[in-house]
Each structure stands twice: as structure tokens, then as C-alpha cells.
Motif scaffolding. Sequence first.
Motif, PDB file in Angstrom:
ATOM      1  N   ALA A  29      16.052  26.598 -16.690  1.00  0.00           N
ATOM      2  CA  ALA A  29      14.726  26.476 -16.088  1.00  0.00           C
ATOM      3  C   ALA A  29      13.921  27.755 -16.309  1.00  0.00           C
ATOM      4  CB  ALA A  29      14.855  26.180 -14.598  1.00  0.00           C
ATOM      5  N   PRO A  30      12.597  27.652 -16.222  1.00  0.00           N
ATOM      6  CA  PRO A  30      11.752  28.819 -16.508  1.00  0.00           C
ATOM      7  C   PRO A  30      11.825  29.908 -15.435  1.00  0.00           C
ATOM      8  CG  PRO A  30      10.394  26.871 -16.053  1.00  0.00           C
ATOM      9  CD  PRO A  30      11.801  26.418 -16.075  1.00  0.00           C
ATOM     10  N   ASP A  90       9.811  19.724 -23.182  1.00  0.00           N
ATOM     11  CA  ASP A  90       9.570  21.031 -22.569  1.00  0.00           C
ATOM     12  C   ASP A  90       9.325  20.847 -21.064  1.00  0.00           C
ATOM     13  OD1 ASP A  90       7.042  20.002 -22.385  1.00  0.00           O
ATOM     14  OD2 ASP A  90       6.063  21.570 -23.558  1.00  0.00           O
ATOM     15  N   PHE A  91       9.067  21.940 -20.377  1.00  0.00           N
ATOM     16  CA  PHE A  91       8.905  21.874 -18.920  1.00  0.00           C
ATOM     17  C   PHE A  91       7.735  20.964 -18.560  1.00  0.00           C
ATOM     18  CE2 PHE A  91       7.689  23.808 -14.731  1.00  0.00           C
ATOM     19  CZ  PHE A  91       8.893  23.551 -14.073  1.00  0.00           C
ATOM     20  N   ALA A  92       6.683  21.013 -19.374  1.00  0.00           N
ATOM     21  CA  ALA A  92       5.505  20.187 -19.086  1.00  0.00           C
ATOM     22  C   ALA A  92       5.856  18.700 -19.178  1.00  0.00           C
ATOM     23  CB  ALA A  92       4.375  20.531 -20.055  1.00  0.00           C
ATOM     24  N   TRP A 141       3.143  21.698  -9.926  1.00  0.00           N
ATOM     25  CA  TRP A 141       3.289  22.229 -11.284  1.00  0.00           C
ATOM     26  C   TRP A 141       2.275  21.631 -12.246  1.00  0.00           C
ATOM     27  CZ3 TRP A 141       4.794  26.551 -13.062  1.00  0.00           C
ATOM     28  CH2 TRP A 141       5.779  27.288 -12.407  1.00  0.00           C
ATOM     29  N   LEU A 145       0.098  24.183 -14.357  1.00  0.00           N
ATOM     30  CA  LEU A 145       0.083  24.164 -15.824  1.00  0.00           C
ATOM     31  C   LEU A 145      -1.259  23.651 -16.345  1.00  0.00           C
ATOM     32  CD1 LEU A 145       3.680  22.804 -16.581  1.00  0.00           C
ATOM     33  CD2 LEU A 145       2.915  25.176 -16.478  1.00  0.00           C
ATOM     34  N   ARG A 155      -0.309  22.162 -23.301  1.00  0.00           N
ATOM     35  CA  ARG A 155       1.043  21.600 -23.256  1.00  0.00           C
ATOM     36  C   ARG A 155       1.169  20.553 -22.161  1.00  0.00           C
ATOM     37  NH1 ARG A 155       5.538  25.959 -25.300  1.00  0.00           N
ATOM     38  NH2 ARG A 155       6.916  24.168 -25.106  1.00  0.00           N
TER      39      ARG A 155
ATOM     40  N   ALA C 292      16.360  30.754 -21.860  1.00  0.00           N
ATOM     41  CA  ALA C 292      15.684  30.138 -20.715  1.00  0.00           C
ATOM     42  C   ALA C 292      14.489  30.996 -20.307  1.00  0.00           C
ATOM     43  CB  ALA C 292      16.653  29.981 -19.543  1.00  0.00           C
ATOM     44  N   HIS C 293      14.711  32.305 -20.283  1.00  0.00           N
ATOM     45  CA  HIS C 293      13.653  33.213 -19.854  1.00  0.00           C
ATOM     46  C   HIS C 293      12.484  33.189 -20.833  1.00  0.00           C
ATOM     47  CE1 HIS C 293      12.098  36.548 -17.529  1.00  0.00           C
ATOM     48  NE2 HIS C 293      11.853  37.192 -18.644  1.00  0.00           N
ATOM     49  N   ASP C 295      11.781  30.857 -23.170  1.00  0.00           N
ATOM     50  CA  ASP C 295      11.145  29.533 -23.220  1.00  0.00           C
ATOM     51  C   ASP C 295      10.252  29.300 -22.004  1.00  0.00           C
ATOM     52  OD1 ASP C 295      12.522  29.072 -25.518  1.00  0.00           O
ATOM     53  OD2 ASP C 295      13.881  27.566 -24.702  1.00  0.00           O
ATOM     54  N   GLY C 296      10.566  29.968 -20.908  1.00  0.00           N
ATOM     55  CA  GLY C 296       9.806  29.756 -19.687  1.00  0.00           C
ATOM     56  C   GLY C 296       8.629  30.700 -19.518  1.00  0.00           C
ATOM     57  N   ALA C 297       8.441  31.591 -20.476  1.00  0.00           N
ATOM     58  CA  ALA C 297       7.398  32.614 -20.308  1.00  0.00           C
ATOM     59  C   ALA C 297       6.023  31.976 -20.099  1.00  0.00           C
ATOM     60  CB  ALA C 297       7.384  33.552 -21.516  1.00  0.00           C
ATOM     61  N   TRP C 298       5.710  30.978 -20.901  1.00  0.00           N
ATOM     62  CA  TRP C 298       4.377  30.376 -20.792  1.00  0.00           C
ATOM     63  C   TRP C 298       4.198  29.674 -19.441  1.00  0.00           C
ATOM     64  CZ3 TRP C 298       3.462  25.072 -20.288  1.00  0.00           C
ATOM     65  CH2 TRP C 298       4.563  24.233 -20.508  1.00  0.00           C
ATOM     66  N   VAL C 299       5.282  29.188 -18.883  1.00  0.00           N
ATOM     67  CA  VAL C 299       5.212  28.520 -17.578  1.00  0.00           C
ATOM     68  C   VAL C 299       4.915  29.550 -16.488  1.00  0.00           C
ATOM     69  CG1 VAL C 299       6.544  27.210 -15.877  1.00  0.00           C
ATOM     70  CG2 VAL C 299       6.798  26.702 -18.330  1.00  0.00           C
ATOM     71  N   ARG C 300       5.623  30.679 -16.556  1.00  0.00           N
ATOM     72  CA  ARG C 300       5.387  31.710 -15.552  1.00  0.00           C
ATOM     73  C   ARG C 300       3.971  32.284 -15.677  1.00  0.00           C
ATOM     74  NH1 ARG C 300      10.448  32.905 -17.543  1.00  0.00           N
ATOM     75  NH2 ARG C 300       9.680  34.769 -18.608  1.00  0.00           N
ATOM     76  N   ALA C 302       1.391  30.693 -16.739  1.00  0.00           N
ATOM     77  CA  ALA C 302       0.458  29.697 -16.201  1.00  0.00           C
ATOM     78  C   ALA C 302       0.407  29.794 -14.680  1.00  0.00           C
ATOM     79  CB  ALA C 302       0.875  28.295 -16.632  1.00  0.00           C
TER      80      ALA C 302
END
Lengths: 248, 248, 316, 316
Positions: A29-30, A90-92, A141, A145, A155, C292-293, C295-300, C302
Motif C-alpha cells: 500500500a502507498p 494501481d491505487f486509483a 480517496w 486523488l 490517474r 511500495a513506497h 509506487d505510492g509517492a503520487w498518492v501521498r 495527492a
Amino acid sequence: GADLAAYCQMLGDDALVLAQRLIEWCTRAPELEEEVALANLGLDLLGQARLLLTRAGQADGTGRTEDDLAYWREEHEFRNVRLVEAPNGDFAYSIARLLLFATARGALYEALSAHPDPVLAAVAARGVKELAYHREYATAWTLRLGDGTPYSSGRMQAGVDAVWPLLEELFTAHPVELRAGVDPAALREPVLRSLGAVLAEAGLTVPDVPPLATVLGLAGRDGVHTEALGPLLAEFQVLARAHPGATW
Amino acid sequence: GADLAAYCQMLGDDALVLAQRLIEWCTRAPELEEEVALANLGLDLLGQARLLLTRAGQADGTGRTEDDLAYWREEHEFRNVRLVEAPNGDFAYSIARLLLFATARGALYEALSAHPDPVLAAVAARGVKELAYHREYATAWTLRLGDGTPYSSGRMQAGVDAVWPLLEELFTAHPVELRAGVDPAALREPVLRSLGAVLAEAGLTVPDVPPLATVLGLAGRDGVHTEALGPLLAEFQVLARAHPGATW
Amino acid sequence: MAETVPAQTLEDRFEAVVAAEQRIEPRDWMPDAYRATLIRQIAQHAHSEIIGMQPEGNWLTRAPSLRRKAILLAKAQDEAGHGLYLYAAAETLGVDRAELTEKLISGRQKYSSIFNYPTLTFADVGVIGWLVDGAAICNQVPLCRCSYGPYARAMVRICKEESFHQRQGYELLMTLMRGTEAQRRMVQDAVDRWWWPSLMMFGPSDADSPNTARSMAWRIKRHSNDELRRRFVDMTVPQAEHLGVTLPDPELRWNEERGGWDFGEPDWSELTRVIHGQGPCNAQRVERRRTAHEDGAWVREAAVAYAAKRAAEAAG
Amino acid sequence: MAETVPAQTLEDRFEAVVAAEQRIEPRDWMPDAYRATLIRQIAQHAHSEIIGMQPEGNWLTRAPSLRRKAILLAKAQDEAGHGLYLYAAAETLGVDRAELTEKLISGRQKYSSIFNYPTLTFADVGVIGWLVDGAAICNQVPLCRCSYGPYARAMVRICKEESFHQRQGYELLMTLMRGTEAQRRMVQDAVDRWWWPSLMMFGPSDADSPNTARSMAWRIKRHSNDELRRRFVDMTVPQAEHLGVTLPDPELRWNEERGGWDFGEPDWSELTRVIHGQGPCNAQRVERRRTAHEDGAWVREAAVAYAAKRAAEAAG
């Protein structure tokens, strides 16, 4: 008996397969808070799946346990909608899928909490609260996002676009559902309205795309899935099947 | 009998597992020519695996077929080195792994083509030619990536660095190997020399890293693998195991 | 704010608090070395919780019953939670989590070496609960009385959950031992692989542990490595007997005189290799966390941007 | 180079070559529309070979015997090879492969819609060989006499391999039909799913196929869609009987008068949906190809850079 069982299996499989997808996020997870939250959602869905599959095994008179149903059915015997089996992306994408599922399933559970079968009604009543939280999480989220950076917004929109064709299957009545006294088509309007509101607030567009085609009219509820379910089940079932009859 | 069987199983498992990893590239390669080439290497290795596992089943007196051995053993019964089971990584990692494996296995097959067992000797003799092509292919890409763009050079070096700790296991003599009349330690020097020459020409550095630790002295040849093998086998074996006794 | 207290007085006060078994709190003065030691220890502890999700997480998608899947998922969730408390405790000392994460994924800070071994069967999940969580509890229970308040309080909660995990691990093993021959073999094999690494979790023997004395003086540490290791062995041997497994140590025997179990020496050279990054899974564990870190950069990013917009709206 | 020939003469010459069943070659003059039609058709054909690797490729890692795995892998390799010949044939018409790949992955050029259905069991692999390759062969054999030389020559080689694949597919199905009850059910289920999509591979019925006449005049196409479809059905029905499967068409019956099989109408609205991108796998197929292409960009760039360096050295 049989219809109730088949219906519980449909709902149980939805919850089970989506739980497995959420579990795949574990250690990926991010953010650590998301590790906790996604595991939490997975636990809720797993709990629902266990109750529903147990009920299915009782109601069809076979006495199959939750594990018999989860580990020993073949792919074409799974009755989940294709939405839940799609790979995480992806997470989105995962968030978009969750938003759609939680909104629709929450509305369904709401209706089902008055179902004549007391077990199904009880699962649904508890599920209403759980799904409300899932929906809240996915909404939060989607907003972050969608209205975060230009990149995240792109995304998120792509995730919504990609998952949208899978939504319709949740509203398409299968004969089993109708006989079990539920017409999911009734959910379409309120669910779309609710989703539309979230997307609007997030600055996203409601996709104008047709539903994913079926295979000669058959889809998940008929056991006709996408290519994603086979590999998911291979992994899910491998250990249980390597030890038939064992207790864990 | 037993030693020859165990040895053929080791070499057969190496070929089988690496073939499976190459197969995973199918429809994912960077160029169509690479689709063709990687499938070709996979076919060679699969062919070697089939002959070696068949020989193993004959030599140990159990009469097990290639498919009995490939599909019905458990993870801890697989005897491949850990090098071949590592996930594919990017193209550079896969090429680096291939370079190491093909160089070492080619040298081994060369030695084995004079082995007293005529079947093993014949497989090795044919394998020498195949592995020479694999080595050529891996060398060509190591040069292109190592001496291509600065970016590709960085990735190629990272691939070499990541795979290098897995090389030593190919030179570590297992008692079965010694009893089968082969000491892989004898390959270390020529193989390292050959690899060094390729890396030098590619403008890459020979990594100065120690070998990957074993688990209390045990590794692939003892059936003690990495976490990568279980999921690989789950997928590999799932269909065959779902239909025990069926012919395909 | 312009208050200036002589360093000697501050140090005396600190020493007095520690000596009185009271707690140092974030805003209290503390020696730089005390702070640095705590930061390093708490960060490593937090990293261990997070990296520790991976070996068991390896079986999450394959857990052989829905009940075990739920238990394992809940455990992974607890571990992420422990990581969060611990990073929060470290942050009270003036570092931030992002910085510690950077140190983890760049290999500049360690985590417990035990997690660099692979989990090869589902019995490993049980053995990790029993032995690894068991060893962790031996190490951690005394930390509930650690002189640094936030760390001590985090440990209280963590220890409670850890001992729950340990019981679940043991229960899984009991179930397997009552199961099929293959299941019992699986348990013994897992015990064979995890026993020595578990013993090494207590760190080098006291003779090779130069910082122990200072940590004990500061009431961060309460017992020496060897003392904790002995305590663990004494606790574990009867559990192994009850389970019906053999611990893979030929030197293990009851010492009547001491009233405890004597045991063999772990292979310290292996521990050293694993600590130095050559363990079977070091690269894989750090790589997963880094991926994980990243790949999650853009999420954090945002989330930060979104929060900033909302804050600006609220302000404007 | 400054040679100028009146357009009319060129066109006459072209028509004469085509009428004489001779081949147009890359350097020959040809009408723009002829060129454009060929480029589109060859590109779609090439794309189909490449995308067509995916449905069967789905079973490569799970093939249930090593022999079947090798057969399937060899087939995937052949398909990549066919793609290469066909892109090369298209390049003789003045387009380049990179450009065609761009059109594929951006959805601007199509491929055979049949590949937008999922392969759900291993029997699908056999049925694709039997029905899908069978239909492709019906379509392609006449292309071996296509008026454009490079395309015709590519097709000769491709058809040879395709009919090998078809026989292998049929042999797999025979094996499964001689197997367990579950295997036989698997075959019937696969036939039920693939029959109608296979019939649709021949394109819309002649009444709805406006370009057929021109393609036939140019000797690109030799037979109408409906004619090829009938030929396919006539060929396949006895094979289905021999196999022991039922084709899922209640209207299928022998027409004594015509000496062929009558059959029902496919659901053209479904074909339209699939062509327009809403098929069960359209997004997935294109996405996989795009991902492979994008992930491989740095590799291709490295190869170009390397070749440039070597060329510079050779020149310098």
C-alpha cells in the motif's frame, strides 16, 4: 432452499473475491495507514463471505462448510460479478472499484436487511455499517486523488473509466436473484446518483461507456468470468487442495 | 541408479523452472523478435527438462514420467538452484540471469557430454549447442544494454548486481553431484573468466558481493528454496492437479 | 523560552527521574546519546514490524482456511498498527517518519534479521507466531517499563497484541500436530529452520554487546541478551515438548543445578552475514518496501495537495 | 528517376498484371486505394497474430502436461513470427512497424475480434486451434494467391503453420473427448462459447460488406464473406460429429439440394459491440500490448544507441 443458497453464494463470492484482491495490497500500500485500512476492509468482506457461504451450505442441504465452498469449487462454479475479480491495477483503480462496489453493495444490504431469511437479513444489517465505512473510505480517496495533483486526477479518472464498464453487472438481475426476492435493477438509479455526486465533487467525469459485453449473454453470475479469476483461484486454493481432508 | 536419478532431477528442475520463467515473458517482451527468441530458449530448456526428468524417473526405478515429476512433486522436492526461480524482474535482470545460467550450464554440459550414462551424455551433448546459442543471445543483449544508453547501462548493472549473489550455488557441490561424478566447483574459474570478459566488453563491473546466504546451510539443491518457488509451482501445477489421472 | 538551566542540573534531573523509575517525556531534557540510542532502537523496532509483515504476508493469499486467512490478515493489520505507534513514538524524539522510511529503504537502518529468512510452508506462520513472537515478547515486556514514556506506553499495547499472536501461532501448531502426517512433518521442518534464528534474535552474547551496560543504566534495557535468551529457552522447551516437536539442538539438556536449560551456541557467523545484508531475503524485503513506497509517492503527494487546498479554503 | 509515365498507362499496366494473375511487387506502381487497402488489411492481420498470442498465452504457464506446454509455446512463437512476416510485408508498402504498433496500442487499428473473448479452460486452447485457426485458414488460403506479392508469399508460409496448429488443436480435443467426464464437459462448453464468434470471423454478411467487390476485383479477396463462412461450416460439421460435440445451433441442418449445411444467423449486434471495443477482453488485450511496448521502450532505445555506436566505429 436452493435459490437462497445460490443467492448467498453470489453475494458470498463477491465478498470473498474482493477480499482476496484487497489482501493482495498487503505490504504494497502507498502508506501504512492504508495498510491498516485496506486490511480492515478485507477483514470485513472476509467476515461477510464466511457467513454467507456458511449459509449457502446450510440452505442447499449439502452441509458444505465455508471452506468446502471457498476451496473446492472450480472457477465456473464461482458466482461473483466480474467487477471484483479484476486485477488490482494501481491505487486509483482499486479505489474506484471499491467506491462502485461499496456504494452498490451498501444499498443492496440496506434492502436485504428486511429479507425473510433471518441469517441473510442479519448479515446484511451488519454489512450496511461496514459498507458505509468502505464507501466513506473510497470516497475520501476519490476526492483526494481526483482533486489532488493534476497527475493524480488523471490517474483517478483513468481508474474510474476502466472500472465503469463492470458496474452494470451489479444491476443486472439474474433469475436466482429475482426468485430470492431482490431486483438489483432497482439499485441502479440511487447508486448512479450517489456515484455521480462523489465524482462531481472530485472534479471527475462520469464515464460515458457501455457495459462490458458478456459471452453470449453469460457473465459472472452464470460462472462465466474473465481470465483474471483462474489465476486468483489457483493461488487462493493451492494449499488447501494440496492436503485434501486436512484441518488447519 | 538413485544418484543418477537425483542428479538428472537437479538439472531437469533447473531447466524446467527457468523455462517457466521465460514463458512468463510471452506477450510481454520488449520487441517481437524477443518474443520469438525467448520462446525459443524456453522451448530448448523445456526439451532438456523433459528428457532429464524422464531419465530421472527411469533411473530411480519408480517409473515416474516427466509429468509425474513436474506436476506432482511438492515444492521441497524440487532440486533446482535458487537462481532459476527468482522472479523475472525487468528485461535486464532476465538477461543477466540468462547470461549467468547459460554460461555455467553450457560449461557443465560440455563436461557431461562424456558422462558414463549415455542418456545424460546425449542430453548434454545436444544441450551444449543450445546453451551456446542462449549464451550468445544473452551476451548480445548484455552488450546492447550495457553499452547502449546511460539509462540502460544503469539497469543492466543493477540486473547483474542483483543476480550475482545467486551464481555461487551453481558451483557449490552437492554430495549427489559429486557421487554422480561431477564437481561443479571446477566450473567456477572458467565461468567467471568468461562472464568477466562479457561484462568488461559491456562496460560493466563484476559485482563484488558475497553469495546469497543459505538457510542453515541448505539451499535449492536440498529443496530449501526462496519464497518465489511456491507461487510459481501453484500456477504451474494447478490444472494438472485439478484432474488427477487425466490425460492431456 | 529564554530560560537557561545549567546542563549539569538538567542531567542530574534526568538521572534522578530515571533512577526513580519515572518516565522521561518528549519535552524533558535528555542527553543526546540517550535520544540517539532511543531513536535508533525505536526506528529499528518500527521497521521490524513493517518488514515483519512480509514473511507471513507471503501466505495471506494462500491461507488454507478462511478462518486462518482472517487471523493472518488481522495479524498483518496489527503489525502495521504497531509500526504506526512506534514511528509516532520515534517522532516525539524529533525525527520524522518519512526520514526513517528513507533510511529503511536505502538500507541505512536495520530491522530484525529474523525476517530475512523465507517462510516456506504454512507451518512457518505458526512457528513465527510461537518462536519469533515469543522471543519478541521476551525482549519487549521489559520495554513496557522503559524510561522513555512514549516508547513504554507503545510497548504496553504492542505486548498485549503480540502475546495474542503468540497464542494463535501456538494454537495453529497444535492443530497441525493433531493433523496429518504431512502437517506434522511441516511443523518439525519449520521448527528446524526457525529455532536458531529465533535464538539469535536476542543479539550477540553479552561479551560482544558493548552497549548493553549503558542501555541498562538508562533503563532502556533491563536484562542482558544472554539472560533474555536463557529465559526464552526455559519458557520454550516445555512448550515444544507439549507440542511434540524436537528442538534441533543436541546440546539441549536440563541443568539441575541452575534450574534451567543448557543449550548450544548459535552460528554467529551466519547472523553476521544476515545482518550484513546477505541473508536469503534481505534484498527482497527491502525491495518490496521500497517499491511500495515509490509506487505510492503520487498518492501521498495527492493527499498532501488535497489537504493544502482544503486548508487554504478554510483559511480564505 | 525523372522518368514520367502517364498515370493511365501505369494503371493499365497494373490492371493487366492483376488480371493475368501475376503479382504486384513493392516497386511497381499501384493505385493509392489499393495500397491503402492492403496496408490496412495486412496491418490488421499482423496485429491479429500478435494479439492472438494472448488468449492462448493465458494457459502457457498452466498447461497440464509438458508436451502440451511445449506445443503451446511453439505455437505462440509461430504467431510472433507470423506477425513479423506480416509487418515486414506491410513495410514494403511504405509504412513502418513502429507506426503500425502505435496505431494498435492507441486503438486506431483493429485486430480480429475473436481475440476479445476470454479463454476460460484449457479446452479453449484446443477449440481455438480447431475453430479459430480453421476459420483463419479458410480466410487465408485464398490470400496465398493475392495480387500483392509480399503478402501472398507471407501467406504461403503462414498457412502451412496454421494448418499444423489446427491439427494440433483438433488432436487436443480428441484426447480430451477420450478422457474424463470433466474433460469432455470442458470441450463441449468451449465449443458452445467459441462457435458463434468463429462464424463471425468471416465478417458481416455480403449484403453489409460494401468493400468486398473492390477487393475481389483487385484479387486481394477471392471469395465473399458468406461463401467462406459456408465453406467453413461445411468443413467443420463432420469434424464436430467425429469429435462427438454438438454445435450450438438449432438451425443447423443438411441441405440436400445445395449439398451443404444450413445454419442460423449469428448475433451481429454482439459482433458490433465487440468490434467497437466493448468485448469482454478488448481493453485487457490492448493494455497488455501497450504495457509490453512501453516497458520495452528503454530496451529498444538501448539497442538503437548501441547499433549507432558500432556503426560510427565501423565508419570512423
